[in-house]
Scaffold this motif. Structure first.
Motif, short mmCIF file in Angstrom:
data_model
loop_
_atom_site.label_atom_id
_atom_site.label_comp_id
_atom_site.label_asym_id
_atom_site.label_seq_id
_atom_site.Cartn_x
_atom_site.Cartn_y
_atom_site.Cartn_z
N GLY A 1 0.77 -1.24 0.00
CA GLY A 1 0.00 0.00 0.00
C GLY A 1 0.80 1.28 0.00
O GLY A 1 0.24 2.36 -0.08
N ARG A 2 2.11 1.18 0.08
CA ARG A 2 2.96 2.37 0.10
C ARG A 2 3.68 2.54 -1.23
O ARG A 2 4.22 1.57 -1.77
CB ARG A 2 4.00 2.28 1.20
N PRO A 3 3.72 3.76 -1.78
CA PRO A 3 4.44 3.98 -3.04
C PRO A 3 5.93 3.74 -2.86
O PRO A 3 6.53 4.21 -1.88
CB PRO A 3 4.17 5.44 -3.37
N ILE A 4 6.52 2.97 -3.77
CA ILE A 4 7.95 2.68 -3.69
C ILE A 4 8.71 3.08 -4.95
O ILE A 4 9.93 3.24 -4.92
CB ILE A 4 8.22 1.19 -3.40
N ALA A 5 7.99 3.26 -6.06
CA ALA A 5 8.66 3.60 -7.32
C ALA A 5 7.63 4.15 -8.29
O ALA A 5 6.43 4.08 -8.04
CB ALA A 5 9.34 2.37 -7.91
N LYS A 6 8.14 4.68 -9.41
CA LYS A 6 7.23 5.11 -10.46
C LYS A 6 7.88 4.86 -11.81
O LYS A 6 9.11 4.84 -11.93
CB LYS A 6 6.82 6.57 -10.31
N ILE A 7 7.04 4.66 -12.80
CA ILE A 7 7.48 4.49 -14.17
C ILE A 7 6.99 5.71 -14.94
O ILE A 7 5.80 6.03 -14.89
CB ILE A 7 6.91 3.21 -14.81
N VAL A 8 7.90 6.39 -15.63
CA VAL A 8 7.54 7.57 -16.41
C VAL A 8 8.18 7.47 -17.78
O VAL A 8 9.14 6.75 -17.99
CB VAL A 8 8.00 8.88 -15.72
N SER A 9 7.65 8.22 -18.71
CA SER A 9 8.18 8.28 -20.06
C SER A 9 9.55 8.97 -20.03
O SER A 9 9.79 9.85 -19.21
CB SER A 9 7.23 9.07 -20.95
N THR A 10 10.41 8.59 -20.95
CA THR A 10 11.71 9.25 -21.04
C THR A 10 11.65 10.51 -21.90
O THR A 10 12.62 11.24 -21.99
CB THR A 10 12.77 8.32 -21.65
N THR A 11 10.50 10.77 -22.49
CA THR A 11 10.32 11.98 -23.29
C THR A 11 10.39 13.19 -22.37
O THR A 11 9.64 13.27 -21.41
CB THR A 11 8.95 11.97 -24.00
N PRO A 12 11.32 14.10 -22.64
CA PRO A 12 11.42 15.27 -21.77
C PRO A 12 10.17 16.14 -21.84
O PRO A 12 9.61 16.33 -22.91
CB PRO A 12 12.64 16.02 -22.30
N ASP A 13 9.77 16.62 -20.70
CA ASP A 13 8.60 17.49 -20.61
C ASP A 13 9.09 18.93 -20.48
O ASP A 13 9.23 19.45 -19.39
CB ASP A 13 7.74 17.09 -19.41
N ILE A 14 9.34 19.56 -21.61
CA ILE A 14 9.89 20.91 -21.62
C ILE A 14 8.89 21.90 -21.04
O ILE A 14 9.26 22.88 -20.42
CB ILE A 14 10.32 21.31 -23.04
#
Length: 71
Positions: A32-45
């Protein structure tokens, strides 16, 4: 934003990587506790707007940052 358990990630890794590649953030939880995240490698300028001075050249700033990391 999507929250999934670690066991769900283990079972359907490809599915959640594809979701993250589509600019959705996937948070992984353990007990139930956040341990990681997956995000896109596309830079968000767009996330930089308002934080950088008007006269900053992004390519120059990127090169300077990479040079600092290499030292």
């Amino acid at each position: 934003m999507i929250k999934i358990s670690l066991s769900e990630l283990k079972s359907h890794t490809g599915k959640y990587v594809e979701i993250a590649a589509g600019d959705e953030t996937v948070y992984i939880t353990k007990r139930g506790r956040p341990i990681a995240k997956i995000v896109s490698t596309t830079p968000d300028i767009m996330s930089l707007i308002g934080f950088l001075p008007q006269d900053v050249d992004l390519d120059t700033a990127r090169e300077e940052r990479l040079h600092e990391r290499m030292q």
